[in-house]
Design an enzyme around this catalytic site. Structure first.
Site, PDB file in Angstrom:
ATOM      1  CB  THR A   1      89.600  16.521  74.999  1.00  0.00           C
ATOM      2  OG1 THR A   1      90.905  17.091  74.801  1.00  0.00           O
ATOM      3  CG2 THR A   1      89.562  15.849  76.343  1.00  0.00           C
TER       4      THR A   1
ATOM      5  CG  HIS B   1      95.521  22.110  73.017  1.00  0.00           C
ATOM      6  ND1 HIS B   1      96.178  22.384  74.197  1.00  0.00           N
ATOM      7  CD2 HIS B   1      94.440  21.373  73.355  1.00  0.00           C
ATOM      8  CE1 HIS B   1      95.516  21.850  75.193  1.00  0.00           C
ATOM      9  NE2 HIS B   1      94.461  21.214  74.704  1.00  0.00           N
TER      10      HIS B   1
ATOM     11  CG  HIS C   1      97.889  17.980  74.338  1.00  0.00           C
ATOM     12  ND1 HIS C   1      96.928  18.477  73.499  1.00  0.00           N
ATOM     13  CD2 HIS C   1      97.228  17.287  75.300  1.00  0.00           C
ATOM     14  CE1 HIS C   1      95.735  18.101  73.930  1.00  0.00           C
ATOM     15  NE2 HIS C   1      95.885  17.390  75.018  1.00  0.00           N
TER      16      HIS C   1
ATOM     17  CE  LYS D   1      89.340  19.739  81.355  1.00  0.00           C
ATOM     18  NZ  LYS D   1      90.656  19.193  81.720  1.00  0.00           N
TER      19      LYS D   1
ATOM     20  NE  ARG E   1      86.450  16.614  80.893  1.00  0.00           N
ATOM     21  CZ  ARG E   1      87.611  16.359  80.349  1.00  0.00           C
ATOM     22  NH1 ARG E   1      88.318  17.309  79.820  1.00  0.00           N
ATOM     23  NH2 ARG E   1      88.067  15.125  80.316  1.00  0.00           N
TER      24      ARG E   1
ATOM     25  CD  GLN F   1      96.401   9.785  84.538  1.00  0.00           C
ATOM     26  OE1 GLN F   1      95.380  10.396  84.270  1.00  0.00           O
ATOM     27  NE2 GLN F   1      97.571  10.371  84.711  1.00  0.00           N
TER      28      GLN F   1
ATOM     29  CE  LYS G   1      94.277  25.826  81.418  1.00  0.00           C
ATOM     30  NZ  LYS G   1      92.850  25.602  81.572  1.00  0.00           N
TER      31      LYS G   1
ATOM     32  CE  LYS H   1      92.465  28.112  76.602  1.00  0.00           C
ATOM     33  NZ  LYS H   1      91.666  27.056  76.022  1.00  0.00           N
ATOM     34  CB  THR H   2      94.014  32.297  69.454  1.00  0.00           C
ATOM     35  OG1 THR H   2      93.071  31.295  69.117  1.00  0.00           O
ATOM     36  CG2 THR H   2      95.404  31.734  69.356  1.00  0.00           C
TER      37      THR H   2
END
Length: 437
Positions: free
Chosen positions: A50, A55, A58, A92, A96, A186, A242, A245-246
């Site tokens: 994606t 990040h 993962h 989600k 998307r 999957q 979460k 996250k910044t």
RNA sequence: GGGGGGUUUCCCGAGCGGUCAAAGGGGUCAGACUGUAAAUCUGAUGGCAAUGCCUUCGAAGGUUCAAAUCCUUCACCCCCCA
């Protein structure tokens, strides 16, 4: 990964994973420990492209693969060239947008080297394997797929999966047929990996449970075999939000997106409540070492020994020794006293890591550069109004000395080194301004 | 194909002709307190040459002295019926 991974299956992986808190649920609590200790198994996790970098989200699955490999099993990292084209609806809330093929290719190219960092691809029988599901999925025709795979999955069952149900229950967004079909792809991946690599085990985030079990069901119908899987907990903070996250989004593994300094700082700043968990999740530290570190931390939380250790371990893992060194050096300089008497050489390594901007030196001449402009140029303030606000509220600093008025102008006297000025907004947001001739 | 609902400032969400740069909440930013923590409290939160000017309420037109608010067309989303 340097340690020898050829060691026999001495470790109790499941035990290891569970004290670390990495096991959410498994498909077979009773038999997994035995299955994983009697011989080498092959285990896989998927990573959808994606973005052009992995990040922190993962990192959980990747860490688990790593631990399996260390325990003597063979890990497969699957890059989702095919599944990424569809988009996983799990977890989600909205449909998307599809990524272009070019974007997917670029994303995969960015992710591959990162995956290689965490797994050993050259260590004999349990060398890691990297595959792209586009390689096999693209060979299917639609009709073939429907006949060979679709026929074996029940829509009735699919509709009961959380990932699907939650989307159907929403009134403001739906679920396209395309995303609905993601699960089939999957599921088939798992079967394919079983065929090709005798892969029997899949790990993923807790939102992957439905996809994993779909794969297991499909393998049972198609091949008459029993496969297994487990999920890891979602990486959330204690308040449920979460983690990773910044203000600028996710915490990326790519130094281009998140610099080693920013990465290091994220962990240094981590809440007390999260540190213990993260040490267990991500570091290779042994259980007793983690316990003693936490004990030390609790006796004097202000020293943040746990955060420091975590930041160091993780930054080294992701960015190597060099990355860690610059991150630490920048931290020492910034979070020390008032900054002065530095030289450019000392700041050299930091430039790449901290937001910095070069400006012509003559901006400092004469009246000097208005502090408001400097804050905007540096990126610390997003507009002049914003800069004005920050200064008025007492949140702007030059070389760690508070700026007392919006009229302040910067001249060569404000340089911290031959050519550099250190600007700061608030408690911990730094930027460098470099004035070259 | 038919019917209904929707698209508001970073997000959620009020507003339904002027008093709207737009309530409220969340987030974010800054300050105080601290430990570069949490919690709490305070302030700020479209832009600018700033007692004013400009841009914003899905897009384009229109009505009006005046529109986020009314009309028309278009786009996208959701739901129901076929």
């Amino acid at each position: 990964m340097s340690n020898s991974v050829n060691s026999p299956l001495s470790t109790d992986v499941i035990g290891e994973l569970s004290w670390r808190g990495l096991i959410g649920q498994t498909t077979d609590d009773a038999n997994l420990p035995r299955l994983l200790s009697e011989k080498q198994r092959t285990v896989y996790a998927g990573f959808d492209p994606t973005a052009d970098s992995l990040h922190i989200g993962h990192l959980m699955a990747l860490t688990i693969l790593r631990r399996f490999q260390k325990a003597g099993h063979r890990p497969i990292a699957v890059v989702g060239g095919a599944t990424g084209m569809i988009g996983d609806p799990s977890g989600k809330s909205e449909e998307r947008n599809l990524l272009s093929l070019d974007a997917l290719r670029a994303n995969i190219a960015g992710m591959e080297p990162q995956l290689r960092r965490f797994l050993d691809f050259d260590c004999g029988p349990n060398s890691a394997v990297l595959v792209n599901n586009y390689d096999w999925m693209s060979k299917f025709s639609y009709l073939e797929f429907l006949r060979d795979v679709g026929k074996h999955l029940s829509v009735n069952v699919m509709l009961t999966k959380d990932s699907v149900r939650s989307r159907l229950e929403r009134t403001d967004s739906g679920l396209s047929y395309t995303e609905f079909s993601y699960m089939l792809l999957q599921a088939y991946d798992f079967v394919h990996l079983y065929d090709e690599f005798a892969c029997e085990f899949q790990v993923g985030g807790s939102d992957q449970w439905g996809n994993i079990t779909a794969g297991i069901d499909l393998a049972r119908r198609l091949r008459g075999v029993q496969l297994y899987g487990c999920t890891c907990p979602l990486l959330t903070k204690s308040d449920g939000t979460k983690m990773g996250k910044t203000e600028s989004g996710a915490l990326w593994l790519s130094p281009k997106r998140t610099s080693p300094y920013q990465f290091y700082q994220y962990w240094i700043n981590l809440d007390d409540a999260e540190v213990g968990r993260c040490l267990r999740f991500f570091t290779d530290m042994a259980q007793n070492e983690i316990e003693s570190t936490m004990a030390e931390h609790q006796s004097d939380p202000g020293r943040r020994v746990a955060q420091r250790r975590l930041a160091a371990e993780l930054t080294r893992l992701v960015h190597g020794d060099d990355g860690l060194r610059t991150a630490e050096r920048a931290t020492d300089i910034f979070f020390g006293a008032e900054i002065s008497e530095l030289d450019d050489a000392q700041l050299a390594g930091i430039f790449a890591d901290v937001p910095s901007k070069g400006l012509p030196r003559d901006r400092l001449a004469g009246e000097g550069l208005p502090i408001i402009d400097a804050l905007v140029e540096s990126g610390l303030s997003k507009s002049k109004g914003d800069a004005r606000r920050t200064i008025t509220q007492g949140g702007a600093y030059v070389n760690n000395r508070r700026v007392d008025g919006i009229e302040k102008r910067l001249t060569t006297a404000d340089l911290a080194s031959e050519s550099t000025m250190v600007l700061r907004s608030g408690k911990k947001n730094y930027a460098l301004l470099r004035f070259d001739a």
